[in-house]
Design a protein around this motif. Structure first.
Motif, PDB file in Angstrom:
ATOM      1  N   ASN A   1      -9.892   0.280   2.066  1.00 24.29           N
ATOM      2  CA  ASN A   1     -11.022   0.045   1.160  1.00 24.29           C
ATOM      3  C   ASN A   1     -12.238  -0.568   1.860  1.00 24.29           C
ATOM      4  O   ASN A   1     -13.215  -0.916   1.200  1.00 24.29           O
ATOM      5  CB  ASN A   1     -10.595  -0.855   0.001  1.00 24.29           C
TER       6      ASN A   1
ATOM      7  N   TYR B   1     -12.461  -3.407   3.959  1.00 28.50           N
ATOM      8  CA  TYR B   1     -12.586  -4.852   4.090  1.00 28.50           C
ATOM      9  C   TYR B   1     -13.006  -5.267   5.501  1.00 28.50           C
ATOM     10  O   TYR B   1     -13.689  -6.277   5.693  1.00 28.50           O
ATOM     11  CB  TYR B   1     -11.261  -5.521   3.728  1.00 28.50           C
TER      12      TYR B   1
ATOM     13  N   THR C   1     -15.430  -3.962   0.503  1.00 34.79           N
ATOM     14  CA  THR C   1     -14.670  -4.599  -0.574  1.00 34.79           C
ATOM     15  C   THR C   1     -14.550  -6.078  -0.275  1.00 34.79           C
ATOM     16  O   THR C   1     -14.792  -6.516   0.868  1.00 34.79           O
ATOM     17  CB  THR C   1     -13.273  -3.964  -0.716  1.00 34.79           C
ATOM     18  N   THR C   2     -14.184  -6.863  -1.270  1.00 41.82           N
ATOM     19  CA  THR C   2     -14.123  -8.324  -1.128  1.00 41.82           C
ATOM     20  C   THR C   2     -12.725  -8.828  -1.453  1.00 41.82           C
ATOM     21  O   THR C   2     -11.886  -8.091  -1.994  1.00 41.82           O
ATOM     22  CB  THR C   2     -15.125  -8.993  -2.079  1.00 41.82           C
TER      23      THR C   2
ATOM     24  N   GLU D   1     -12.063  -8.486  -5.148  1.00 45.70           N
ATOM     25  CA  GLU D   1     -11.676  -7.140  -5.563  1.00 45.70           C
ATOM     26  C   GLU D   1     -10.240  -6.830  -5.140  1.00 45.70           C
ATOM     27  O   GLU D   1      -9.488  -6.181  -5.885  1.00 45.70           O
ATOM     28  CB  GLU D   1     -12.633  -6.112  -4.958  1.00 45.70           C
ATOM     29  N   LEU D   2      -9.834  -7.293  -3.951  1.00 43.38           N
ATOM     30  CA  LEU D   2      -8.451  -7.101  -3.525  1.00 43.38           C
ATOM     31  C   LEU D   2      -7.491  -7.887  -4.411  1.00 43.38           C
ATOM     32  O   LEU D   2      -6.403  -7.412  -4.748  1.00 43.38           O
ATOM     33  CB  LEU D   2      -8.281  -7.525  -2.068  1.00 43.38           C
TER      34      LEU D   2
ATOM     35  N   HIS E   1      -7.029  -5.972  -7.478  1.00 44.49           N
ATOM     36  CA  HIS E   1      -6.197  -4.785  -7.225  1.00 44.49           C
ATOM     37  C   HIS E   1      -4.712  -5.135  -7.282  1.00 44.49           C
ATOM     38  O   HIS E   1      -3.911  -4.389  -7.869  1.00 44.49           O
ATOM     39  CB  HIS E   1      -6.548  -4.195  -5.858  1.00 44.49           C
TER      40      HIS E   1
END
Length: 238
Positions: free
Chosen positions: A185, A187, A194-195, A198-199, A202
């Motif tokens: 994604n 990172y 992505t941050t 956000e992870l 997920h």
């Protein structure tokens, strides 16, 4: 040298038939093909989800009509080291007859088998794959072709490669999945795609938890990579 990574389903293999019926997996540790006797002798690691599944899997394996001998070398909980002798399968005969050879360990799970097969010439490869289609279901997952200098480099640095591989294998399932998703994604891109928030969303865990999982996986992979580099430098000095 041509090296193929093949996802194979043989229809006369005891290991594949067993993993079809039982939730068990096999990984080859050592193997020896006796072409005169048309038998394959192997040592494998068998792993199941439970001790009961392991016992069921080994019993099913012993009872297979193509199994000549199956014995336990060691066993603990849901893992066992076993020795076996099986009748030569159609795929083994086809590969051997056409000048092919096994280049690495094989793994069997969920009714499929991962083979690493080598050939010296394109025509040997083409002939073998054409014949395999008649009695087996397979797909070539990867194909590499190496010259002598590349092969020498691989052999010379095999210990470094093994150290890096072991570092990757030391990751827990959670660490590996977190590391893979973060990388996929973006990172580790600049700027990041992505941050951590956000992870965390997920995986449905806290930001602190996902950060810790990433740090552990990064540390294990980095230590293995640095160890491999040190070993390569030592070999170069020698």
């Amino acid at each position: 040298m041509i090296d193929l990574d093949i996802d194979m389903r043989q229809y006369d293999c005891p290991f594949i038939d067993t993993t079809d019926d039982i939730d068990i997996a096999f990984s080859a540790v050592q193997w020896q093909l006796d072409t005169d006797a048309a038998k394959l002798e192997t040592r494998l690691i068998a792993k199941a989800d439970s001790r009961g599944a392991l016992d069921d899997g080994l019993r099913t394996l012993r009872e297979h009509p193509n199994m000549t001998n199956c014995y336990i070398l060691s066993k603990r909980d849901n893992v066992a080291e076993i020795g076996t002798k099986i009748k030569e399968t159609n795929a083994m005969q086809t590969i051997q007859r056409n000048g092919g050879y096994i280049t690495g360990p094989f793994q069997i799970e969920n009714g499929r088998e991962r083979w690493h097969v080598g050939f010296d010439a394109d025509e040997d490869e083409d002939r073998t794959l054409a014949e395999l289609e008649r009695h087996n279901d397979y797909s070539v997952e990867n194909r590499d072709q190496f010259g002598p200098s590349t092969l020498f480099d691989l052999l010379e640095n095999s210990e470094s490669a093994t150290q890096l591989l072991e570092g990757c294998r030391s990751l827990t399932e959670t660490e590996r999945e977190t590391f893979e998703v973060a990388s996929r994604n973006g990172y580790y891109e600049t700027p990041r795609a992505t941050t951590l928030d956000e992870l965390a969303d997920h995986f449905d865990i806290s930001k602190t938890a996902v950060s810790m999982n990433l740090r552990r996986s990064e540390r294990k992979v980095l230590q293995a990579a640095l160890g491999a580099i040190d070993r390569m430098e030592d070999d170069d000095q020698l």
